[in-house]
Design a protein around this motif. Structure first.
Motif, PDB file in Angstrom:
ATOM      1  N   ASP A 139      -6.192   7.479  -9.800  1.00  0.00           N
ATOM      2  CA  ASP A 139      -6.679   7.754  -8.838  1.00  0.00           C
ATOM      3  C   ASP A 139      -5.340   6.471  -8.268  1.00  0.00           C
ATOM      4  OD1 ASP A 139      -7.620   6.305  -5.862  1.00  0.00           O
ATOM      5  OD2 ASP A 139      -7.930   8.606  -5.747  1.00  0.00           O
ATOM      6  N   SER A 140      -4.607   6.835  -7.004  1.00  0.00           N
ATOM      7  CA  SER A 140      -2.866   5.954  -7.050  1.00  0.00           C
ATOM      8  C   SER A 140      -4.015   4.681  -6.384  1.00  0.00           C
ATOM      9  CB  SER A 140      -2.237   7.230  -5.453  1.00  0.00           C
ATOM     10  OG  SER A 140      -3.521   6.972  -4.067  1.00  0.00           O
ATOM     11  N   ASN A 141      -4.949   5.015  -5.213  1.00  0.00           N
ATOM     12  CA  ASN A 141      -5.675   3.183  -4.889  1.00  0.00           C
ATOM     13  C   ASN A 141      -5.468   2.576  -6.169  1.00  0.00           C
ATOM     14  OD1 ASN A 141      -5.514   3.887  -1.781  1.00  0.00           O
ATOM     15  ND2 ASN A 141      -7.656   5.108  -2.142  1.00  0.00           N
ATOM     16  N   GLN A 142      -5.805   3.221  -7.569  1.00  0.00           N
ATOM     17  CA  GLN A 142      -6.558   1.913  -8.068  1.00  0.00           C
ATOM     18  C   GLN A 142      -5.363   1.152  -8.863  1.00  0.00           C
ATOM     19  OE1 GLN A 142      -7.985   5.423 -10.802  1.00  0.00           O
ATOM     20  NE2 GLN A 142      -8.427   3.566 -11.893  1.00  0.00           N
ATOM     21  N   ILE A 143      -3.542   1.289  -7.680  1.00  0.00           N
ATOM     22  CA  ILE A 143      -2.444   0.657  -8.495  1.00  0.00           C
ATOM     23  C   ILE A 143      -2.853  -0.753  -7.788  1.00  0.00           C
ATOM     24  CG2 ILE A 143      -0.314   0.055  -7.487  1.00  0.00           C
ATOM     25  CD1 ILE A 143      -1.102   2.651 -10.061  1.00  0.00           C
ATOM     26  N   LYS A 144      -3.266  -1.093  -6.581  1.00  0.00           N
ATOM     27  CA  LYS A 144      -3.160  -2.202  -5.771  1.00  0.00           C
ATOM     28  C   LYS A 144      -4.326  -3.458  -6.752  1.00  0.00           C
ATOM     29  CE  LYS A 144      -8.609  -1.217  -3.949  1.00  0.00           C
ATOM     30  NZ  LYS A 144      -9.081  -0.955  -3.001  1.00  0.00           N
ATOM     31  N   ASP A 145      -4.937  -2.978  -7.790  1.00  0.00           N
ATOM     32  CA  ASP A 145      -5.790  -3.731  -8.594  1.00  0.00           C
ATOM     33  C   ASP A 145      -3.988  -4.799  -9.796  1.00  0.00           C
ATOM     34  OD1 ASP A 145      -7.778  -3.570  -8.046  1.00  0.00           O
ATOM     35  OD2 ASP A 145      -7.995  -2.006  -9.483  1.00  0.00           O
TER      36      ASP A 145
ATOM     37  N   THR B 147       0.885  -1.466   0.284  1.00  0.00           N
ATOM     38  CA  THR B 147       0.268  -0.253   0.045  1.00  0.00           C
ATOM     39  C   THR B 147       0.986   1.500  -0.220  1.00  0.00           C
ATOM     40  OG1 THR B 147      -0.135   0.308   2.431  1.00  0.00           O
ATOM     41  CG2 THR B 147      -1.672  -1.073   1.192  1.00  0.00           C
ATOM     42  N   SER B 148       2.054   1.162   0.570  1.00  0.00           N
ATOM     43  CA  SER B 148       2.750   2.451   0.650  1.00  0.00           C
ATOM     44  C   SER B 148       4.025   2.509  -0.987  1.00  0.00           C
ATOM     45  CB  SER B 148       3.598   1.621   1.832  1.00  0.00           C
ATOM     46  OG  SER B 148       4.706   1.101   1.144  1.00  0.00           O
ATOM     47  N   TYR B 149       3.330   1.867  -2.215  1.00  0.00           N
ATOM     48  CA  TYR B 149       4.144   1.971  -3.401  1.00  0.00           C
ATOM     49  C   TYR B 149       3.071   2.792  -3.941  1.00  0.00           C
ATOM     50  CZ  TYR B 149       8.230   0.094  -1.508  1.00  0.00           C
ATOM     51  OH  TYR B 149       9.266   0.089  -0.474  1.00  0.00           O
ATOM     52  N   TYR B 150       1.582   2.457  -4.066  1.00  0.00           N
ATOM     53  CA  TYR B 150       0.335   2.860  -4.612  1.00  0.00           C
ATOM     54  C   TYR B 150       0.693   4.653  -4.827  1.00  0.00           C
ATOM     55  CZ  TYR B 150      -1.980  -1.089  -2.976  1.00  0.00           C
ATOM     56  OH  TYR B 150      -2.519  -2.470  -2.354  1.00  0.00           O
ATOM     57  N   GLU B 151       1.108   5.301  -3.849  1.00  0.00           N
ATOM     58  CA  GLU B 151       1.068   7.122  -4.429  1.00  0.00           C
ATOM     59  C   GLU B 151       2.851   6.825  -5.548  1.00  0.00           C
ATOM     60  OE1 GLU B 151       0.664  11.262  -5.414  1.00  0.00           O
ATOM     61  OE2 GLU B 151      -0.622   8.727  -4.647  1.00  0.00           O
ATOM     62  N   PRO B 152       3.015   6.310  -4.705  1.00  0.00           N
ATOM     63  CA  PRO B 152       4.783   6.469  -5.724  1.00  0.00           C
ATOM     64  C   PRO B 152       4.755   5.612  -7.360  1.00  0.00           C
ATOM     65  CG  PRO B 152       5.269   5.638  -3.544  1.00  0.00           C
ATOM     66  CD  PRO B 152       4.005   5.211  -3.929  1.00  0.00           C
ATOM     67  N   VAL B 153       3.979   4.762  -7.556  1.00  0.00           N
ATOM     68  CA  VAL B 153       3.959   3.608  -8.704  1.00  0.00           C
ATOM     69  C   VAL B 153       2.689   5.016  -9.910  1.00  0.00           C
ATOM     70  CG1 VAL B 153       1.755   2.362 -10.039  1.00  0.00           C
ATOM     71  CG2 VAL B 153       3.886   1.817  -7.985  1.00  0.00           C
ATOM     72  N   TYR B 154       2.200   5.713  -8.541  1.00  0.00           N
ATOM     73  CA  TYR B 154       0.826   6.963 -10.050  1.00  0.00           C
ATOM     74  C   TYR B 154       1.393   7.586  -9.881  1.00  0.00           C
ATOM     75  CZ  TYR B 154      -3.105   9.899 -10.204  1.00  0.00           C
ATOM     76  OH  TYR B 154      -3.937  11.085 -10.456  1.00  0.00           O
ATOM     77  N   GLN B 155       2.439   8.560  -9.524  1.00  0.00           N
ATOM     78  CA  GLN B 155       3.148   9.671  -9.276  1.00  0.00           C
ATOM     79  C   GLN B 155       4.358   9.858 -10.349  1.00  0.00           C
ATOM     80  OE1 GLN B 155       5.350  11.467  -6.364  1.00  0.00           O
ATOM     81  NE2 GLN B 155       3.396  11.159  -4.827  1.00  0.00           N
ATOM     82  N   MET B 156       4.612   8.091 -10.492  1.00  0.00           N
ATOM     83  CA  MET B 156       6.019   7.468 -11.728  1.00  0.00           C
ATOM     84  C   MET B 156       4.822   7.540 -13.008  1.00  0.00           C
ATOM     85  SD  MET B 156       8.554   5.592 -10.374  1.00  0.00           S
ATOM     86  CE  MET B 156       7.929   4.670  -8.652  1.00  0.00           C
ATOM     87  N   LEU B 157       4.292   7.264 -13.451  1.00  0.00           N
ATOM     88  CA  LEU B 157       3.380   7.298 -14.481  1.00  0.00           C
ATOM     89  C   LEU B 157       2.972   8.396 -14.660  1.00  0.00           C
ATOM     90  CD1 LEU B 157       0.481   4.397 -13.651  1.00  0.00           C
ATOM     91  CD2 LEU B 157       2.075   4.145 -15.121  1.00  0.00           C
TER      92      LEU B 157
END
Length: 251
Positions: A238-244, A169-179
């Motif tokens: 939204d960064s929470n979508q990364i969980k999928d 969960t702590s990587y959702y936002e970083p991945v979103y920002q990298m995209l």
């Protein structure tokens, strides 16, 4: 059927001859590729791996090729080889390798800010054959995207070392920002690929050669806890979508 000593004595020279001929052909092919590279780029190159192609079915299975880098610049690793459809003609991905290194260095500060922990990564660049050539060696990748061709695929390939399964969960936002960072390039396709690897595993060379080894994290020769692989087709807003897009790698 038992092979007599007399038959063995007859066969052995032929076996040895085949082995020597194979080595000579490999060296000759390798030298031909190196000669092409040196004449094209006026540099000295060092071969890391030679991969033998098909002699008869080149157009189907490919011809001889090498994984190579300019002398003293192992970060510029790339592929070069004989064209499968035109004997005596060669191809290489040196320009793509230089551009990938340029992108990697350009985004060092941004990525270290987005993910302030020790990671290993390389930005990978894929462009269709025929849309770049050796004359673009000195061109900036950013000029290329803006003025020549933006039909490219750019991927951040990253190894995150962990001693146990990650709190993903702590990587959702970083991945979103990298995209979002990749989106600023204006290229057609982009994505992020993260492997959460056991801290005891060696990943440096895997990351260095990831633009030529074509080995996904799921086939990494070592312990991987899981992966996040997501691209622009996911339409992440939204960064929470990364969980999928987190996949646990089974033991």
């Amino acid at each position: 059927m038992k092979i007599t000593k007399k038959v063995q004595s007859i066969l052995l020279p032929f076996v040895l001859l085949i082995g020597v001929t194979g080595c000579m052909n490999e060296k000759s092919s390798e030298n031909a590729i190196l000669t092409y590279l040196e004449e094209t780029y006026n540099e000295t190159f060092e071969v890391e791996t030679f991969k033998e192609g098909s002699t008869i079915f080149k157009n189907m299975y490919g011809a001889d090729k090498v994984i190579v880098h300019p002398k003293g610049k192992p970060e510029h690793v790339f592929l070069a080889g004989e064209d499968r459809d035109h004997e005596g003609e060669y191809y290489d991905t040196y320009v793509l390798s230089k551009w990938a290194v340029e992108l990697t260095k350009k985004f060092e500060t941004e990525i270290s800010t987005i993910l302030p922990e020790e990671v290993e990564y390389r930005i990978l660049l894929y462009v269709e054959d025929g849309k770049y050539d050796s004359t673009m060696k000195e061109m900036s990748v950013f000029d290329y995207f803006t003025n020549v061709n933006n039909d490219a695929d750019v991927v951040i390939n990253m190894a995150v070392k962990k001693s146990s399964p990650p709190d993903v969960t702590s990587y959702y936002e970083p991945v979103y920002q990298m995209l979002q960072l990749l989106d600023t390039l204006g290229v057609v396709s982009y994505g992020v690929s993260i492997g959460f690897v056991d801290s005891n595993e060696e990943t440096t060379d895997y990351i260095r050669t990831s633009n030529v080894n074509n080995v996904p994290w799921t086939n990494f020769d070592g312990k991987v806890y899981g992966t996040i692989m997501v691209d622009e087709h996911a339409n992440i807003t939204d960064s929470n979508q990364i969980k999928d897009y987190y996949e646990v790698i089974e033991e």
